[in-house]
Design a protein around this motif. Structure first.
Motif, mmCIF file in Angstrom:
data_model
loop_
_atom_site.group_PDB
_atom_site.id
_atom_site.type_symbol
_atom_site.label_atom_id
_atom_site.label_comp_id
_atom_site.label_asym_id
_atom_site.label_seq_id
_atom_site.Cartn_x
_atom_site.Cartn_y
_atom_site.Cartn_z
ATOM 1 N N LEU A 211 54.601 39.012 36.017
ATOM 2 C CA LEU A 211 54.239 40.129 35.147
ATOM 3 C C LEU A 211 54.123 39.667 33.703
ATOM 4 O O LEU A 211 53.191 40.058 32.986
ATOM 5 C CB LEU A 211 55.287 41.232 35.263
ATOM 6 C CG LEU A 211 55.150 42.408 34.291
ATOM 7 C CD1 LEU A 211 53.819 43.116 34.474
ATOM 8 C CD2 LEU A 211 56.317 43.385 34.463
ATOM 9 N N ARG A 212 55.050 38.838 33.249
ATOM 10 C CA ARG A 212 54.998 38.345 31.872
ATOM 11 C C ARG A 212 53.725 37.532 31.625
ATOM 12 O O ARG A 212 53.097 37.653 30.572
ATOM 13 C CB ARG A 212 56.225 37.487 31.569
ATOM 14 C CG ARG A 212 57.533 38.255 31.544
ATOM 15 C CD ARG A 212 58.674 37.322 31.201
ATOM 16 N NE ARG A 212 59.981 37.939 31.405
ATOM 17 C CZ ARG A 212 61.129 37.331 31.183
ATOM 18 N NH1 ARG A 212 61.142 36.074 30.760
ATOM 19 N NH2 ARG A 212 62.277 37.949 31.400
ATOM 20 N N LEU A 213 53.358 36.694 32.602
ATOM 21 C CA LEU A 213 52.142 35.895 32.449
ATOM 22 C C LEU A 213 50.909 36.783 32.405
ATOM 23 O O LEU A 213 50.013 36.584 31.565
ATOM 24 C CB LEU A 213 52.036 34.889 33.590
ATOM 25 C CG LEU A 213 50.819 33.959 33.545
ATOM 26 C CD1 LEU A 213 50.843 33.092 32.298
ATOM 27 C CD2 LEU A 213 50.763 33.090 34.799
ATOM 28 N N VAL A 214 50.868 37.763 33.283
ATOM 29 C CA VAL A 214 49.730 38.694 33.300
ATOM 30 C C VAL A 214 49.617 39.415 31.958
ATOM 31 O O VAL A 214 48.514 39.553 31.396
ATOM 32 C CB VAL A 214 49.889 39.698 34.463
ATOM 33 C CG1 VAL A 214 48.896 40.846 34.326
ATOM 34 C CG2 VAL A 214 49.688 38.988 35.796
ATOM 35 N N LYS A 215 50.737 39.878 31.428
ATOM 36 C CA LYS A 215 50.714 40.560 30.129
ATOM 37 C C LYS A 215 50.211 39.631 29.029
ATOM 38 O O LYS A 215 49.436 40.042 28.153
ATOM 39 C CB LYS A 215 52.112 41.062 29.764
ATOM 40 C CG LYS A 215 52.598 42.251 30.572
ATOM 41 C CD LYS A 215 53.782 42.929 29.914
ATOM 42 C CE LYS A 215 54.961 42.009 29.719
ATOM 43 N NZ LYS A 215 56.102 42.689 29.051
ATOM 44 N N GLY A 216 50.646 38.378 29.078
ATOM 45 C CA GLY A 216 50.227 37.429 28.055
ATOM 46 C C GLY A 216 48.731 37.163 28.089
ATOM 47 O O GLY A 216 48.062 37.147 27.040
ATOM 48 N N ILE A 217 48.194 36.964 29.281
ATOM 49 C CA ILE A 217 46.752 36.728 29.397
ATOM 50 C C ILE A 217 45.969 37.956 28.964
ATOM 51 O O ILE A 217 44.931 37.855 28.274
ATOM 52 C CB ILE A 217 46.389 36.333 30.849
ATOM 53 C CG1 ILE A 217 47.057 35.009 31.219
ATOM 54 C CG2 ILE A 217 44.877 36.231 31.017
ATOM 55 C CD1 ILE A 217 46.931 34.631 32.679
ATOM 56 N N ALA A 218 46.461 39.132 29.340
ATOM 57 C CA ALA A 218 45.792 40.367 28.927
ATOM 58 C C ALA A 218 45.730 40.492 27.411
ATOM 59 O O ALA A 218 44.732 40.965 26.837
ATOM 60 C CB ALA A 218 46.485 41.573 29.546
ATOM 61 N N ARG A 219 46.785 40.054 26.733
ATOM 62 C CA ARG A 219 46.772 40.120 25.276
ATOM 63 C C ARG A 219 45.722 39.181 24.678
ATOM 64 O O ARG A 219 45.132 39.488 23.633
ATOM 65 C CB ARG A 219 48.167 39.758 24.743
ATOM 66 C CG ARG A 219 49.218 40.814 25.037
ATOM 67 C CD ARG A 219 49.011 42.082 24.211
ATOM 68 N NE ARG A 219 49.422 41.880 22.845
ATOM 69 C CZ ARG A 219 50.667 42.021 22.402
ATOM 70 N NH1 ARG A 219 51.638 42.349 23.253
ATOM 71 N NH2 ARG A 219 50.958 41.841 21.134
ATOM 72 N N LEU A 220 45.505 38.050 25.307
ATOM 73 C CA LEU A 220 44.460 37.147 24.821
ATOM 74 C C LEU A 220 43.074 37.790 24.914
ATOM 75 O O LEU A 220 42.189 37.492 24.113
ATOM 76 C CB LEU A 220 44.447 35.851 25.638
ATOM 77 C CG LEU A 220 45.707 34.994 25.644
ATOM 78 C CD1 LEU A 220 45.462 33.696 26.416
ATOM 79 C CD2 LEU A 220 46.199 34.696 24.228
ATOM 80 N N LEU A 221 42.914 38.669 25.886
ATOM 81 C CA LEU A 221 41.610 39.273 26.152
ATOM 82 C C LEU A 221 41.439 40.635 25.494
ATOM 83 O O LEU A 221 40.366 41.232 25.595
ATOM 84 C CB LEU A 221 41.405 39.412 27.670
ATOM 85 C CG LEU A 221 41.359 38.083 28.427
ATOM 86 C CD1 LEU A 221 41.601 38.310 29.914
ATOM 87 C CD2 LEU A 221 40.034 37.384 28.198
ATOM 88 N N SER A 222 42.476 41.119 24.830
ATOM 89 C CA SER A 222 42.423 42.460 24.234
ATOM 90 C C SER A 222 41.582 42.461 22.954
ATOM 91 O O SER A 222 41.524 41.450 22.246
ATOM 92 C CB SER A 222 43.833 42.947 23.926
ATOM 93 O OG SER A 222 44.597 43.044 25.112
#
Length: 222
Positions: A211-222
């Motif tokens: 979950l933490r990794l998914v959140k981190g990648i999502a922030r890169l794409l936001s």
């Protein structure tokens, strides 16, 4: 799509637009399709995804050798520079060719030692526009001082950092520094003109890693 290069396993997922950014994730044990789906449930942006696995964690994901690290930690070989060259010269060009894409930008993300490597790779080269060091091993000996003297790459614009609120409760004195060092590094990045976000997650180093990794990648794409 899957590839093999230099004994590394490459798992690729192509987005819709050939010019969308490509996100590189090192050391992830799942599938590119699964991780793409999880990230896409949080952010609408299109992207391409490359997972590289079958890595020597204590070797290829560490920037320089380190030993005598204390309880629970094996010596680190410091083969990160050679692995970064492999990514730049072989893995990424091969993935781009295989997928038939022309990414507008490259992002890098990773968890734990792979999070350490993500930030190292972003600062050492001039390839990655964004990086996510998720529960990154930023306690690594000498890394804080290295960040302090490093020069900002012209293409690096954003870094996402995170750690768990209980990660510092380790019996190892070196690991106890992860919170303060991550916070200091966030400040140093901002001083260099790099936008940096720092997120504190519940739990220890091993809680909710996916979950933490998914959140981190999502922030890169936001």
């Amino acid at each position: 799509m899957k590839m093999e290069l230099a004994n590394k396993h490459l798992d690729l997922f192509r987005g819709k637009d050939a010019a969308s950014p490509l996100v590189l994730v090192n050391g992830h044990g799942g599938s590119a399709a699964g991780l793409f789906s999880a990230v896409s449930s949080r952010v609408a942006a299109d992207f391409h995804l490359l997972l590289v696995s079958n890595l020597d964690w204590n070797g290829e994901l560490t920037p320089w050798p380190a030993s005598d690290l204390g309880r629970g930690l094996s010596p680190m070989k410091g083969e990160g520079p050679a692995y970064l060259r492999f990514l730049q010269e072989e893995a990424l060009p091969g993935a781009v060719k295989e997928m038939g894409v022309l990414p507008s930008a490259y992002y890098v993300a990773g968890y734990s030692l792979a999070g350490l490597f993500a930030l190292y790779a972003a600062l050492e080269g001039n390839l990655f526009a964004k990086a996510a060091s998720v529960s990154g091993s930023l306690w690594y000996p000498g890394f804080l001082d290295w960040v302090r003297v490093s020069t900002k790459p012209s293409c690096l614009s954003y870094v996402y950092l995170s750690y768990g609120e209980k990660e510092a409760e380790s019996r190892n004195p070196l690991l106890q520094t992860v919170g303060t060092r991550t916070e200091e590094i966030a400040s140093l990045l901002r001083e260099k003109g790099i936008a940096a976000d720092l997120e504190l997650n519940p739990g220890n180093h091993f809680q909710d890693s996916e979950l933490r990794l998914v959140k981190g990648i999502a922030r890169l794409l936001s």
